[in-house]
Design a protein around this motif. Structure first.
Motif, PDB file in Angstrom:
ATOM      1  N   GLU A 166       0.813  -1.222   0.000  1.00  0.00           N
ATOM      2  CA  GLU A 166       0.000   0.000   0.000  1.00  0.00           C
ATOM      3  C   GLU A 166       0.845   1.269   0.000  1.00  0.00           C
ATOM      4  O   GLU A 166       0.315   2.367  -0.227  1.00  0.00           O
ATOM      5  N   GLU A 188      -1.704  -0.023  -7.098  1.00  0.00           N
ATOM      6  CA  GLU A 188      -3.098   0.055  -7.552  1.00  0.00           C
ATOM      7  C   GLU A 188      -3.190   0.786  -8.887  1.00  0.00           C
ATOM      8  O   GLU A 188      -3.919   0.384  -9.793  1.00  0.00           O
ATOM      9  N   SER A 207      -4.620  -0.661 -12.421  1.00  0.00           N
ATOM     10  CA  SER A 207      -5.653   0.073 -13.148  1.00  0.00           C
ATOM     11  C   SER A 207      -5.228   0.375 -14.578  1.00  0.00           C
ATOM     12  O   SER A 207      -5.977   0.138 -15.532  1.00  0.00           O
ATOM     13  N   ARG A 233      -0.019  -9.672  -8.881  1.00  0.00           N
ATOM     14  CA  ARG A 233      -1.148  -8.740  -8.914  1.00  0.00           C
ATOM     15  C   ARG A 233      -1.704  -8.521 -10.319  1.00  0.00           C
ATOM     16  O   ARG A 233      -2.834  -8.069 -10.492  1.00  0.00           O
ATOM     17  N   ASN A 262       2.828   2.666  -5.587  1.00  0.00           N
ATOM     18  CA  ASN A 262       1.747   2.949  -6.522  1.00  0.00           C
ATOM     19  C   ASN A 262       1.428   1.719  -7.377  1.00  0.00           C
ATOM     20  O   ASN A 262       1.607   1.725  -8.606  1.00  0.00           O
TER      21      ASN A 262
END
Ligand code: ZN
Ligand code: ZN
Lengths: 201, 201
Positions: A123, A128, A132, A162, A126
């Motif tokens: 977390e 996420e 995306s 991921r 970067n």
């Protein structure tokens, strides 16, 4: 032992200069004195350049690069291959790869690597944003251009995990990168070869 | 080989940083990136400190020191022994001697040393100012604290000759200073010992 020998204005300049990477207290004093001697040609212009940078430089919300526009010049460059994203740890690595001229696509700056010892968890990076971006249609390949360190490779494995649900080719730099070495210290030729010889991850 | 990879504002910052002593192109990039990342805590304050220095730092017309007042804080310090003037090549040497705490008097910065090879002649140095100060009543000793280099010692001989008509004691630093060494790189203890053991010139 570090007696204040110049006025407070000069001492403050020396103290702030000493916080730059690569400058210790002694070299900071030399640099400050050099600046004072070159007031018109260096001190004034450098102060102005720092002011401009402080006011205008922003972090690209798409890729994490630093630039005076958001999205950055690289993200908005229509000549870049939209199917390729090169994942790097730091902006300095992005700069090093750009100097090699070997990246036809865009970048994604993680802002660090996972490090259990230093308390850096997913977390804090970067990741996420990368998931995306990688989910957008038209993206076909992710090159993991992370440092060949234990933490860098741990991070590469985590990122691969991921992204595993996406129909992507995930590659990493060829082992032209010296084991334990850091990207930012490599010459352009080595970086070019490592990009060209990238292997499936 | 040095392709411009960041925007012009950042490139200008990097180019100016690279003109600081001790920073090459690569370390200038790292320093610039460090500054950008520490915008609030370092880049802004450093820009301000440079602006203040550029606007307020002046060269003392009496001794050649840099300070925000002219005459400088050292020249106007009433606790200093008015009979002693320590002659140095550069402000960095003045700073080094001040850190040693071994100078009870004031300074005179020549602004260089005589160097036939580099075309540095007596009129390029602040020697007239020294002769003028040394002629004032109450001055009793001149310490020649010049680098132990060929040019430094040539300059010491020249200055001694120029002061020979005055009833002064002229001394030089003891040979605690390593032959060929430069003052600014010495520790405070060595400089203190060299001041204490100064010998007649
Ligand atoms: Zn971007
Ligand atoms: Zn002064």
């Amino acid at each position: 032992m570090s007696r204040s020998v110049a006025g407070p204005e000069i001492e403050r300049l020396i103290q702030l200069m000493a916080r730059l990477p690569g400058l210790g207290p002694r070299s900071a004093r030399r640099a400050a004195l050099h600046l004072i001697k070159k007031r018109e040609t260096l001190l004034g212009p450098l102060s102005d350049a720092m002011r401009v940078a402080a006011e205008r430089v922003v972090v690209c919300r798409s890729c994490g690069n630093v630039d005076t526009s958001d999205p950055c010049t690289i993200c908005t460059d229509a000549k870049r291959d939209p199917s390729l994203i090169v994942v790097v740890e730091d902006v300095s690595d992005l700069w090093a790869l750009e100097r090699s001229g070997a990246v036809p696509g865009r970048y994604h700056v993680l802002g660090g690597v996972l490090s259990p010892l230093d308390g850096v968890r997913p977390e804090h990076l970067n990741i996420e944003g990368l998931v995306s971006r990688a989910s957008e249609p038209g993206v076909g390949e992710i090159i993991l251009a992370l440092n060949a360190t234990v933490d860098g490779q741990t991070t590469a494995h985590y990122v691969t995990e991921r992204l595993s649900h996406l129909p992507l080719k995930i590659t990493r730099l060829a082992h032209g990168v010296p084991v334990g070495g850091e990207l930012d210290y490599l010459d352009e030729g080595t970086l070019s070869a490592a990009i060209r010889s990238r292997t499936a991850f």
